[in-house]
Motif scaffolding. Structure first.
Motif, PDB file in Angstrom:
ATOM      1  N   ASP A 225       6.845 -16.080  -0.937  1.00 15.30           N
ATOM      2  CA  ASP A 225       5.846 -15.623   0.028  1.00 15.30           C
ATOM      3  C   ASP A 225       5.427 -14.184  -0.250  1.00 15.30           C
ATOM      4  O   ASP A 225       6.203 -13.376  -0.754  1.00 15.30           O
ATOM      5  N   ILE A 226       4.196 -13.886   0.151  1.00 12.74           N
ATOM      6  CA  ILE A 226       3.656 -12.530   0.060  1.00 12.74           C
ATOM      7  C   ILE A 226       3.377 -12.045   1.467  1.00 12.74           C
ATOM      8  O   ILE A 226       2.606 -12.672   2.204  1.00 12.74           O
ATOM      9  N   ASN A 227       3.998 -10.936   1.837  1.00 11.12           N
ATOM     10  CA  ASN A 227       3.790 -10.344   3.147  1.00 11.12           C
ATOM     11  C   ASN A 227       2.875  -9.144   2.988  1.00 11.12           C
ATOM     12  O   ASN A 227       3.226  -8.161   2.351  1.00 11.12           O
ATOM     13  N   LEU A 228       1.690  -9.233   3.593  1.00 13.99           N
ATOM     14  CA  LEU A 228       0.685  -8.175   3.459  1.00 13.99           C
ATOM     15  C   LEU A 228       0.786  -7.128   4.566  1.00 13.99           C
ATOM     16  O   LEU A 228      -0.113  -6.302   4.702  1.00 13.99           O
ATOM     17  N   SER A 229       1.835  -7.163   5.365  1.00 16.98           N
ATOM     18  CA  SER A 229       1.935  -6.225   6.485  1.00 16.98           C
ATOM     19  C   SER A 229       2.036  -4.794   5.977  1.00 16.98           C
ATOM     20  O   SER A 229       2.390  -4.532   4.833  1.00 16.98           O
ATOM     21  N   GLY A 230       1.744  -3.851   6.873  1.00 15.31           N
ATOM     22  CA  GLY A 230       1.752  -2.441   6.501  1.00 15.31           C
ATOM     23  C   GLY A 230       0.333  -1.911   6.466  1.00 15.31           C
ATOM     24  O   GLY A 230      -0.627  -2.635   6.198  1.00 15.31           O
ATOM     25  N   SER A 231       0.179  -0.639   6.744  1.00 17.35           N
ATOM     26  CA  SER A 231      -1.148  -0.036   6.803  1.00 17.35           C
ATOM     27  C   SER A 231      -1.787   0.009   5.420  1.00 17.35           C
ATOM     28  O   SER A 231      -1.182   0.461   4.456  1.00 17.35           O
ATOM     29  N   SER A 232      -3.033  -0.490   5.334  1.00 16.49           N
ATOM     30  CA  SER A 232      -3.862  -0.389   4.130  1.00 16.49           C
ATOM     31  C   SER A 232      -3.266  -1.086   2.920  1.00 16.49           C
ATOM     32  O   SER A 232      -3.330  -0.583   1.797  1.00 16.49           O
ATOM     33  N   SER A 233      -2.672  -2.262   3.097  1.00 19.40           N
ATOM     34  CA  SER A 233      -2.204  -3.037   1.953  1.00 19.40           C
ATOM     35  C   SER A 233      -3.406  -3.483   1.118  1.00 19.40           C
ATOM     36  O   SER A 233      -4.435  -3.901   1.665  1.00 19.40           O
ATOM     37  N   GLU A 234      -3.264  -3.415  -0.215  1.00 10.24           N
ATOM     38  CA  GLU A 234      -4.404  -3.700  -1.082  1.00 10.24           C
ATOM     39  C   GLU A 234      -3.954  -4.491  -2.302  1.00 10.24           C
ATOM     40  O   GLU A 234      -2.959  -4.153  -2.945  1.00 10.24           O
ATOM     41  N   ILE A 235      -4.707  -5.552  -2.621  1.00 11.04           N
ATOM     42  CA  ILE A 235      -4.533  -6.295  -3.863  1.00 11.04           C
ATOM     43  C   ILE A 235      -5.884  -6.309  -4.570  1.00 11.04           C
ATOM     44  O   ILE A 235      -6.888  -6.750  -4.001  1.00 11.04           O
ATOM     45  N   TYR A 236      -5.916  -5.823  -5.812  1.00 14.79           N
ATOM     46  CA  TYR A 236      -7.128  -5.838  -6.630  1.00 14.79           C
ATOM     47  C   TYR A 236      -6.821  -6.677  -7.872  1.00 14.79           C
ATOM     48  O   TYR A 236      -5.992  -6.289  -8.694  1.00 14.79           O
ATOM     49  N   ASN A 237      -7.480  -7.819  -7.981  1.00 11.64           N
ATOM     50  CA  ASN A 237      -7.190  -8.733  -9.080  1.00 11.64           C
ATOM     51  C   ASN A 237      -8.380  -8.837 -10.022  1.00 11.64           C
ATOM     52  O   ASN A 237      -9.491  -9.163  -9.618  1.00 11.64           O
ATOM     53  N   PHE A 238      -8.131  -8.564 -11.311  1.00 12.89           N
ATOM     54  CA  PHE A 238      -9.125  -8.707 -12.366  1.00 12.89           C
ATOM     55  C   PHE A 238      -8.650  -9.717 -13.416  1.00 12.89           C
ATOM     56  O   PHE A 238      -9.372  -9.982 -14.369  1.00 12.89           O
ATOM     57  N   GLY A 239      -7.427 -10.220 -13.253  1.00 11.97           N
ATOM     58  CA  GLY A 239      -6.860 -11.160 -14.208  1.00 11.97           C
ATOM     59  C   GLY A 239      -6.603 -12.493 -13.543  1.00 11.97           C
ATOM     60  O   GLY A 239      -7.476 -13.060 -12.881  1.00 11.97           O
ATOM     61  N   LEU A 240      -5.363 -13.003 -13.711  1.00  7.96           N
ATOM     62  CA  LEU A 240      -4.960 -14.256 -13.066  1.00  7.96           C
ATOM     63  C   LEU A 240      -3.797 -13.950 -12.131  1.00  7.96           C
ATOM     64  O   LEU A 240      -2.706 -13.582 -12.568  1.00  7.96           O
ATOM     65  N   ASN A 246       3.364 -18.651   0.596  1.00  4.44           N
ATOM     66  CA  ASN A 246       2.432 -18.312   1.666  1.00  4.44           C
ATOM     67  C   ASN A 246       2.052 -16.845   1.572  1.00  4.44           C
ATOM     68  O   ASN A 246       2.888 -15.991   1.269  1.00  4.44           O
ATOM     69  N   MET A 247       0.781 -16.545   1.849  1.00  5.05           N
ATOM     70  CA  MET A 247       0.313 -15.172   1.948  1.00  5.05           C
ATOM     71  C   MET A 247      -0.059 -14.944   3.409  1.00  5.05           C
ATOM     72  O   MET A 247      -0.969 -15.588   3.940  1.00  5.05           O
ATOM     73  N   ASN A 248       0.651 -14.015   4.063  1.00  5.01           N
ATOM     74  CA  ASN A 248       0.552 -13.903   5.520  1.00  5.01           C
ATOM     75  C   ASN A 248       0.432 -12.452   5.974  1.00  5.01           C
ATOM     76  O   ASN A 248       0.674 -11.506   5.223  1.00  5.01           O
ATOM     77  N   ASN A 249       0.091 -12.313   7.275  1.00  2.77           N
ATOM     78  CA  ASN A 249       0.219 -11.067   8.032  1.00  2.77           C
ATOM     79  C   ASN A 249      -0.619  -9.919   7.482  1.00  2.77           C
ATOM     80  O   ASN A 249      -0.165  -8.783   7.394  1.00  2.77           O
ATOM     81  N   ALA A 250      -1.851 -10.212   7.123  1.00  5.12           N
ATOM     82  CA  ALA A 250      -2.719  -9.147   6.630  1.00  5.12           C
ATOM     83  C   ALA A 250      -3.329  -8.383   7.796  1.00  5.12           C
ATOM     84  O   ALA A 250      -3.996  -8.976   8.648  1.00  5.12           O
ATOM     85  N   PRO A 251      -3.139  -7.053   7.873  1.00  3.04           N
ATOM     86  CA  PRO A 251      -3.762  -6.270   8.947  1.00  3.04           C
ATOM     87  C   PRO A 251      -5.257  -6.108   8.694  1.00  3.04           C
ATOM     88  O   PRO A 251      -5.761  -6.427   7.609  1.00  3.04           O
ATOM     89  N   ALA A 252      -5.960  -5.582   9.693  1.00  9.54           N
ATOM     90  CA  ALA A 252      -7.412  -5.492   9.609  1.00  9.54           C
ATOM     91  C   ALA A 252      -7.880  -4.543   8.521  1.00  9.54           C
ATOM     92  O   ALA A 252      -9.005  -4.666   8.024  1.00  9.54           O
TER      93      ALA A 252
END
Length: 559
Positions: A225-240, A246-252
């Protein structure tokens, strides 16, 4: 023969030893040795230590083919600098806690093992740097409180347990193009940390981003699982980027940006904006095992969604969601051959270790006459940063790296390629570099291919056979247009029209590319001439068609 057998071991010994320089002490044998302050201790033979201690600025260098082993604990002054240069093998027989400021370089022939590959390594020094070109293997890697860590991996880094860091640690972590990182346990992060992957990362049990940033231009696989919690979590994908859990809990304020392929098993409860590239010349592809659930977020632009089974449309892709769709959001565009841009999962760049994107220098090809210069400049297709502004002499530093012929050079003050007079015909290459003006260490290179056309002059005798005709029409600025007394233009033989002047030029119609293309097909004639102001050449139509326009700017001998 015996001399050869005797000399070879000596040569190998010297070669191994030569990898370590500045040695103050060589091959100490005390099992409880104290590595002295400000001293490099070199090992060219195997050694085992029981309880060594380290002074300030102590350095160990292990030659290739040599094994150094620490049986028990190591100790030294807290936050004192200690350096390890490993060309051979360094074994820690048990769990290690380092309070020193570590500077570790494992070369491509070297390896470090902690507890047989399952021992824990805790780094509690305040400033630590690890460069790995070989193999490092351990159980848990723990980065301590208030530490600043820089880890740059080019080889194999096997963390068979968890990768943990305290909430106060700051970590810059990069996996280069040929690097492979395996994480058997959980992967931790925090708001001060940046993880850059340009190689391959396999995380077997997921991770917590906790407000950090991940940039992927390689292959990143998360089997938990990937937990996106925390202020300003960022994923930038240019590959694969592949998530089988599960990818969960992304803040606004979280961001998921995709310009490559993002393969997701399950995404629910997310308030992260799902972004794609701003330019319609690019497209991000998202492949879904299950429908995703997002909040009232923006989706797009330039994204394509595809379900791995069944129909791909908004109803099957999004579950109980009400996103705002931006431009060019499509559903399995490949099935209808309607994708506006291809899938690219190997973008060919690696960000700096702090996450800054590099400038983009793009290869060029020019055909130049000897003694001339390129029409365009090498910066015309370059960018100050990936996806950013065009590179100019105000935002990048331009320099020549190499050239295959000294007659081919780069004018670094304006960006033109110069070819010296007399350069023989052929193909040549020049390599140049651009570095960001604001960050001169952030650079990229490109190759220019230069073709020099033949430069030998052509002399053919005029045709003199047949009857010489007198012209009946002429224009002169020399005041001698008189067919009677001067027989002008009749005295100029062999021409249909005579133009004569000593201080005036003859100007053809001056047309741009667009204006030439606008000439009606019915009006095109073989031999029609214009001066093309876009291409800066005399242009002749060779066959009376729109495709028949040719620039006459290369000296040759046409028949």
């Amino acid at each position: 023969m015996r001399k050869l057998l005797y000399l070879f071991p000596l040569f190998f010994y010297y070669f191994s030893y030569a990898q370590c320089t500045g040695c103050g002490v060589q091959n100490p044998t005390d099992p409880n040795y104290h590595f002295p302050d400000n001293t490099t201790v070199c090992f060219t033979s195997d050694m085992t230590f029981n309880n060594p201690t380290f002074g300030t600025n102590a350095k160990i260098c292990i030659a290739s083919g040599v094994t150094l082993q620490f049986q028990n604990s190591i100790s030294g002054a807290a936050n004192a600098p200690v350096s390890l240069e490993v060309h051979g093998t360094l074994n820690f027989n048990q769990t290690i806690t380092s309070v020193a400021n570590l500077n570790v370089h494992v070369f491509d022939t070297g390896n470090i093992t902690v507890g047989g590959g399952n021992g824990n390594l805790t780094i509690d020094g305040q400033i630590n740097e690890i460069v790995n070109e070989g193999l490092i293997e351990m159980g848990v890697l723990q980065l301590g409180n208030n530490s600043t860590n820089k880890i740059d991996n080019f080889g194999n880094l096997n963390i068979n347990g968890n990768l943990n860091m305290s909430s106060s640690a700051t970590t810059l972590f990069r996996n280069e193009g040929g690097g492979l990182i395996f994480i058997g346990g959980n992967y931790g992060n925090n708001e001060q940390s940046v993880y850059v992957n340009c190689g391959t990362i396999i995380s077997q049990n997921g991770f917590n981003i906790n407000g950090g940033k991940i940039i992927n231009t390689g292959f990143f696989t998360v089997e938990g699982d990937i937990n996106l919690s925390g202020s300003s979590s960022e994923i930038y994908n240019f590959g694969l980027f592949t998530s089988t859990g599960n990818m969960n809990n992304a803040p606004a304020d979280a961001v998921i940006y995709n310009e490559g392929e993002l393969a997701l098993n399950q995404y629910q409860g997310g308030n992260a904006a799902i972004q794609g590239p701003s330019s319609s010349t690019k497209k991000g592809y998202i492949v879904l095992q299950n429908p995703i659930q997002v909040g009232n977020v923006a989706v797009g632009p330039n994204l394509d969604f595809r379900r791995t089974t069944g129909i791909s449309d908004p109803g099957t892709v999004f579950m109980n969601s009400n996103p705002t769709f931006l431009t060019n959001v499509t559903y399995d565009c490949a099935s209808t051959n309607s994708c506006s841009a291809p899938l690219i999962i190997n973008p060919g760049f690696c960000p700096a270790i702090n996450g800054d994107f590099p400038p983009m220098a793009v290869d060029d090809t020019y055909t130049i006459a000897a003694g001339g210069s390129s029409v365009g400049i090498v910066l015309d297709n370059d960018f100050e940063t990936y996806g950013g502004a065009q590179a100019t002499l105000s935002n990048v530093i331009l320099s020549q790296v190499s050239t295959s012929n000294s007659n081919i050079s780069l004018n670094t003050t304006d960006g033109h390629i110069l070819v010296a007079p007399g350069t023989p015909p052929g193909n040549y290459t020049l390599v140049y570099q651009i570095c960001q003006t604001v960050s001169p260490s952030n650079c990229d290179t490109a190759t220019v291919t230069v073709t020099i056309q033949g430069t030998l002059p052509c002399y053919k005798p005029a045709a003199t056979a047949g009857t010489v005709l007198s012209p009946d029409f002429g224009i002169t600025s020399l005041s001698r247009a008189d067919k009677g007394a001067n027989n002008w233009p009749g005295l100029r033989k062999g021409a249909w029209v005579v133009l004569e002047s000593k201080n005036k030029g003859f100007v053809l119609n001056r047309l741009t590319d667009a204006q030439v293309a606008a000439i009606p097909q019915a009006d095109l004639k073989e031999g029609m001439m214009v001066y093309n102001t876009t291409q800066n050449c005399l242009q002749v139509n060779t066959d009376g068609t729109a495709a028949g326009w040719k620039c006459f700017n290369t000296q040759t001998c046409p028949d």
